[in-house]
Design a protein around this motif. Structure first.
Motif, mmCIF file in Angstrom:
data_model
loop_
_atom_site.group_PDB
_atom_site.id
_atom_site.type_symbol
_atom_site.label_atom_id
_atom_site.label_comp_id
_atom_site.label_asym_id
_atom_site.label_seq_id
_atom_site.Cartn_x
_atom_site.Cartn_y
_atom_site.Cartn_z
ATOM 1 N N GLY A 13 0.815 -1.196 0.000
ATOM 2 C CA GLY A 13 0.000 0.000 0.000
ATOM 3 C C GLY A 13 0.855 1.254 0.000
ATOM 4 O O GLY A 13 2.055 1.225 0.248
ATOM 5 N N ALA A 14 0.202 2.366 -0.254
ATOM 6 C CA ALA A 14 0.916 3.626 -0.414
ATOM 7 C C ALA A 14 0.817 4.520 0.810
ATOM 8 O O ALA A 14 1.348 5.605 0.806
ATOM 9 N N SER A 15 0.150 4.076 1.844
ATOM 10 C CA SER A 15 -0.024 4.927 3.016
ATOM 11 C C SER A 15 1.240 4.938 3.868
ATOM 12 O O SER A 15 2.197 4.212 3.622
ATOM 13 N N ALA A 16 1.226 5.770 4.902
ATOM 14 C CA ALA A 16 2.349 5.848 5.833
ATOM 15 C C ALA A 16 2.335 4.679 6.811
ATOM 16 O O ALA A 16 3.314 4.442 7.509
ATOM 17 N N ARG A 17 1.244 3.937 6.843
ATOM 18 C CA ARG A 17 1.129 2.828 7.791
ATOM 19 C C ARG A 17 2.237 1.785 7.640
ATOM 20 O O ARG A 17 2.797 1.343 8.648
ATOM 21 N N PRO A 18 2.593 1.373 6.414
ATOM 22 C CA PRO A 18 3.675 0.394 6.303
ATOM 23 C C PRO A 18 4.981 0.882 6.928
ATOM 24 O O PRO A 18 5.691 0.116 7.565
ATOM 25 N N LEU A 19 5.295 2.162 6.767
ATOM 26 C CA LEU A 19 6.519 2.701 7.361
ATOM 27 C C LEU A 19 6.452 2.653 8.873
ATOM 28 O O LEU A 19 7.435 2.320 9.537
ATOM 29 N N LYS A 20 5.304 2.974 9.437
ATOM 30 C CA LYS A 20 5.146 2.933 10.891
ATOM 31 C C LYS A 20 5.297 1.504 11.401
ATOM 32 O O LYS A 20 5.937 1.260 12.437
ATOM 33 N N LEU A 21 4.729 0.550 10.689
ATOM 34 C CA LEU A 21 4.858 -0.848 11.089
ATOM 35 C C LEU A 21 6.305 -1.311 11.044
ATOM 36 O O LEU A 21 6.761 -2.045 11.914
ATOM 37 N N LEU A 22 7.028 -0.877 10.040
ATOM 38 C CA LEU A 22 8.436 -1.237 9.956
ATOM 39 C C LEU A 22 9.232 -0.602 11.095
ATOM 40 O O LEU A 22 10.137 -1.228 11.652
ATOM 41 N N GLU A 23 8.891 0.623 11.453
ATOM 42 C CA GLU A 23 9.553 1.282 12.583
ATOM 43 C C GLU A 23 9.281 0.531 13.885
ATOM 44 O O GLU A 23 10.186 0.328 14.694
ATOM 45 N N LEU A 24 8.031 0.109 14.083
ATOM 46 C CA LEU A 24 7.685 -0.659 15.283
ATOM 47 C C LEU A 24 8.416 -2.000 15.317
ATOM 48 O O LEU A 24 8.856 -2.449 16.378
#
Length: 110
Positions: A13-24
């Protein structure tokens, strides 16, 4: 307390959610990078224990044990309950432990 959950579909997906999940996920692995914390989790996988019991199993100082327990608690990997003047720690979700062991077996087996 943090909720750790990373599903393969969440990374698409293109949202910021994947980046946040990777940070977590990176934060979780940073918490688990200390061998002492893994020893604590291993010690707690079958029953809850207080800091004194853990220190008798794991050779370390009280300040060091307290620091690691606090880090694991804040990360949401350990829970705690007070009984009188003692605090007992336990693994919040044993599935996390099982997944870590599975990952270790896969990585070591290479």
């Amino acid at each position: 307390m943090k909720k750790w959950c990373l599903l393969p579909d969440d990374l698409n997906g293109a949202s910021a959610r994947p980046l946040k999940l990777l940070e977590l996920t990176a934060e979780l692995f940073a918490v688990l990078a200390a061998p002492m914390r893994l020893r604590i989790i291993k010690s707690l996988c079958h029953s809850e224990k207080n800091a004194s019991e853990l220190m008798s199993e794991i050779n370390t100082t009280q300040p060091n044990m307290s620091s690691h327990l606090n880090t694991l608690y804040k990360a949401g990997l350990l829970g705690r309950r007070r009984v009188g003047n003692r605090v007992y720690y336990y693994v919040v979700d044993s599935r996390v432990l099982m997944e870590l062991l599975s990952l270790s077996c896969v990585m070591v087996g290479k």
